[in-house]
Design a protein around this motif. Structure first.
Motif, short mmCIF file in Angstrom:
data_model
loop_
_atom_site.label_atom_id
_atom_site.label_comp_id
_atom_site.label_asym_id
_atom_site.label_seq_id
_atom_site.Cartn_x
_atom_site.Cartn_y
_atom_site.Cartn_z
N UNK A 111 0.82 -1.22 0.00
CA UNK A 111 0.00 0.00 0.00
C UNK A 111 0.85 1.27 0.00
N UNK A 112 1.92 1.27 0.79
CA UNK A 112 2.74 2.47 0.86
C UNK A 112 3.36 2.77 -0.49
N UNK A 113 3.73 1.74 -1.24
CA UNK A 113 4.34 1.95 -2.55
C UNK A 113 3.32 2.52 -3.53
N UNK A 114 2.08 2.06 -3.44
CA UNK A 114 1.04 2.61 -4.31
C UNK A 114 0.79 4.08 -4.02
N UNK A 115 0.74 4.42 -2.73
CA UNK A 115 0.51 5.82 -2.37
C UNK A 115 1.66 6.72 -2.80
N UNK A 116 2.90 6.23 -2.67
CA UNK A 116 4.06 7.02 -3.10
C UNK A 116 4.03 7.21 -4.61
N UNK A 117 3.73 6.14 -5.37
CA UNK A 117 3.66 6.27 -6.83
C UNK A 117 2.56 7.24 -7.24
N UNK A 118 1.43 7.20 -6.54
CA UNK A 118 0.34 8.11 -6.84
C UNK A 118 0.74 9.57 -6.57
N UNK A 119 1.38 9.81 -5.43
CA UNK A 119 1.80 11.17 -5.08
C UNK A 119 2.87 11.68 -6.06
N UNK A 120 3.84 10.85 -6.39
CA UNK A 120 4.89 11.26 -7.34
C UNK A 120 4.28 11.52 -8.71
N UNK A 121 3.33 10.68 -9.11
CA UNK A 121 2.68 10.86 -10.40
C UNK A 121 1.92 12.18 -10.49
N UNK A 122 1.15 12.51 -9.45
CA UNK A 122 0.42 13.78 -9.45
C UNK A 122 1.37 14.98 -9.42
N UNK A 123 2.45 14.85 -8.64
CA UNK A 123 3.43 15.93 -8.60
C UNK A 123 4.06 16.15 -9.98
N UNK A 124 4.45 15.05 -10.65
CA UNK A 124 5.07 15.18 -11.96
C UNK A 124 4.09 15.74 -13.00
N UNK A 125 2.84 15.32 -12.93
CA UNK A 125 1.85 15.85 -13.89
C UNK A 125 1.61 17.34 -13.66
N UNK A 126 1.51 17.75 -12.40
CA UNK A 126 1.30 19.17 -12.11
C UNK A 126 2.51 20.00 -12.55
N UNK A 127 3.70 19.50 -12.29
CA UNK A 127 4.90 20.22 -12.69
C UNK A 127 5.03 20.25 -14.22
N UNK A 128 4.62 19.18 -14.88
CA UNK A 128 4.68 19.14 -16.35
C UNK A 128 3.72 20.15 -16.96
N UNK A 129 2.54 20.29 -16.38
CA UNK A 129 1.59 21.28 -16.89
C UNK A 129 2.09 22.71 -16.64
N UNK A 130 2.80 22.91 -15.55
CA UNK A 130 3.34 24.23 -15.24
C UNK A 130 4.45 24.61 -16.20
N UNK A 131 5.31 23.62 -16.56
CA UNK A 131 6.48 23.90 -17.40
C UNK A 131 6.29 23.52 -18.87
N UNK A 132 5.11 23.01 -19.23
CA UNK A 132 4.86 22.52 -20.59
C UNK A 132 5.89 21.47 -20.99
N UNK A 133 6.08 20.49 -20.12
CA UNK A 133 7.08 19.44 -20.33
C UNK A 133 6.36 18.11 -20.60
#
Length: 135
Positions: free
Chosen positions: A15-37
């Motif tokens: 479970x902890x690995x799923x939650x970490x992957x979910x958090x990292x995924x949302x962080x990367x998507x938000x940062x990608x939308x901010x930087x157009x990456x």
């Protein structure tokens, strides 16, 4: 489906690995939308998808079952007992690998050694005509 003998082959992420992957995924998507990456967006989407992926394999009354699922649905595949042509059980240490053949192909499932008795009883009950080799 009535799960009779669960396999260790389909052990999900902790479970902890799923939650970490979910958090990292949302962080990367938000940062990608901010930087157009685009590459960050792609990696973020993959992390979110992996965090929801589940796989289960087990023996049921109907046959050998493999369930895979994610955020958007579940898929169930099955080898019915009447299609199983040969079973090989290989023991090593405290684990046992079962190979269930159907024609030229088949599925490998990992079991605990303590499950060998119930597994052989299930095979004798559901498909007594097939040969079972134990290595």
């Amino acid at each position: 489906m009535n799960e009779r003998i669960p396999s260790r082959s389909g052990t999900p992420f902790p479970r902890w690995m799923s939650w970490v992957a979910l958090a990292v995924g949302f962080f990367l998507m938000a940062d990608a939308l901010r930087l157009f990456s685009f590459h960050k967006l792609l990696v973020g989407v993959c992390c979110v998808y992996v965090s929801g992926y589940r796989k289960r394999m087990y023996l049921a009354d109907e046959g050998v079952v493999r369930e895979t699922g994610g955020w958007f649905g579940k898929r169930r595949e099955m080898i019915p007992w009447r299609e199983v042509t040969f079973v090989t059980l290989a023991r090593r240490g405290r684990q046992m690998m079962g190979f269930f053949e159907r024609g030229d192909t088949g599925w490998k499932l990992l079991f605990d050694l303590e499950q060998q008795g119930p597994l052989e009883a299930l095979l004798k009950e559901k498909c007594p005509e097939i040969r079972v080799d134990v290595l």
